[in-house]
Design a protein around this motif. Sequence first.
Motif, PDB file in Angstrom:
ATOM      1  N   LYS A 142      29.283  50.266 -75.765  1.00 22.86           N
ATOM      2  CA  LYS A 142      28.996  51.067 -74.571  1.00 22.86           C
ATOM      3  C   LYS A 142      27.497  51.333 -74.422  1.00 22.86           C
ATOM      4  N   ASP A 143      26.782  51.501 -75.553  1.00 22.18           N
ATOM      5  CA  ASP A 143      25.352  51.798 -75.494  1.00 22.18           C
ATOM      6  C   ASP A 143      24.506  50.540 -75.349  1.00 22.18           C
ATOM      7  N   HIS A 144      24.923  49.469 -76.018  1.00 22.53           N
ATOM      8  CA  HIS A 144      24.184  48.210 -75.972  1.00 22.53           C
ATOM      9  C   HIS A 144      25.197  47.084 -75.793  1.00 22.53           C
ATOM     10  N   PRO A 145      25.085  46.315 -74.715  1.00 22.50           N
ATOM     11  CA  PRO A 145      26.039  45.225 -74.511  1.00 22.50           C
ATOM     12  C   PRO A 145      25.926  44.181 -75.612  1.00 22.50           C
ATOM     13  N   PRO A 146      26.991  43.490 -75.919  1.00 19.14           N
ATOM     14  CA  PRO A 146      26.954  42.477 -76.986  1.00 19.14           C
ATOM     15  C   PRO A 146      26.064  41.304 -76.597  1.00 19.14           C
ATOM     16  N   LYS A 147      25.539  40.637 -77.617  1.00 16.19           N
ATOM     17  CA  LYS A 147      24.734  39.445 -77.359  1.00 16.19           C
ATOM     18  C   LYS A 147      25.622  38.232 -77.116  1.00 16.19           C
ATOM     19  N   TRP A 154      26.391  39.886 -60.764  1.00  9.51           N
ATOM     20  CA  TRP A 154      26.085  40.178 -62.171  1.00  9.51           C
ATOM     21  C   TRP A 154      25.463  41.565 -62.257  1.00  9.51           C
ATOM     22  N   HIS A 155      26.033  42.405 -63.110  1.00 10.85           N
ATOM     23  CA  HIS A 155      25.528  43.779 -63.252  1.00 10.85           C
ATOM     24  C   HIS A 155      24.177  43.762 -63.964  1.00 10.85           C
ATOM     25  N   THR A 156      23.252  44.556 -63.476  1.00  7.63           N
ATOM     26  CA  THR A 156      21.925  44.681 -64.089  1.00  7.63           C
ATOM     27  C   THR A 156      21.612  46.150 -64.360  1.00  7.63           C
ATOM     28  N   PRO A 157      20.636  46.455 -65.232  1.00  7.17           N
ATOM     29  CA  PRO A 157      20.287  47.863 -65.472  1.00  7.17           C
ATOM     30  C   PRO A 157      19.898  48.596 -64.192  1.00  7.17           C
ATOM     31  N   ALA A 158      19.357  47.885 -63.223  1.00  7.10           N
ATOM     32  CA  ALA A 158      18.981  48.532 -61.957  1.00  7.10           C
ATOM     33  C   ALA A 158      20.208  49.064 -61.229  1.00  7.10           C
ATOM     34  N   ASP A 159      21.350  48.387 -61.409  1.00  9.05           N
ATOM     35  CA  ASP A 159      22.582  48.856 -60.770  1.00  9.05           C
ATOM     36  C   ASP A 159      23.000  50.213 -61.325  1.00  9.05           C
ATOM     37  N   ALA A 160      22.802  50.390 -62.634  1.00  8.71           N
ATOM     38  CA  ALA A 160      23.193  51.644 -63.277  1.00  8.71           C
ATOM     39  C   ALA A 160      22.346  52.812 -62.799  1.00  8.71           C
TER      40      ALA A 160
END
Length: 237
Positions: free
Chosen positions: A169-174, A227-233
């Motif tokens: 949840k904190d860091h997406p998997p590689k 594709w979800h990006t950090p900007a979406d959050a």
Amino acid sequence: RQSRERVGLLQKQEGEGLQRPLGYYIRQVSSACLALLLAYLSIPVVQNLLSSQQMMNTSFDSLRIVNTYGAFGSITKQRTEVVFEGTLDSTLGRNGDLARWHEIEFKCKPGNVTRRPCVISPYHYRLDWLMWFAAFQNYQHNPWLVHLAGKLLAGDPSIHSLLEHIPFKDHPPKYVRALHYRYEYTKIGSPEAGRGQWWKRTLIGQYLPIVSSQQLRPTVEAQGWRWHTPADANATP
């Protein structure tokens, strides 16, 4: 008291042979005829129900008054499941053997062998249900499953409510992958049951190959999926 008196009066009138209106007898005869008709038309339906070769979603008369409905005439005797895994490690090794993989748990479908089978009624876990169907085929026949892998790699929070446990949840998997297992219930008194397992599973093989966001993103976007990006959050709704 008045109600009791009225009921008593009606019973007395009925006992004295009070003449009922014609409509009453018409309704009685019509209801009996309809019941007999449905019983007669239902004979092949009942025969189909008892048959080892059931036909589902089938009508048995030209007027379609009686028919069968259902998803399955029979159920498979083996249960196979697709299990998603992810890792934060950069070093994979051959077939991912050097990485530490963490399972992604769904709401209800079998995954963790020590988790008790859930009761799904009356709620329907649609994603879990689709995962069961996907296990009968391959991921090429289920492009939505590739989209799900993309959402896991992108760290899209919109899927969190659909899953029971996400270790990322904190860091997406590689990297993510999906494995194909055959599940069976453990037997009472077996060593597996003694270890608290409800299930025992056997690895069939790899279902979805190991993929990273760099590898999967072009495929996801080519399908017209976002594709979800950090900007979406951080975006303001």
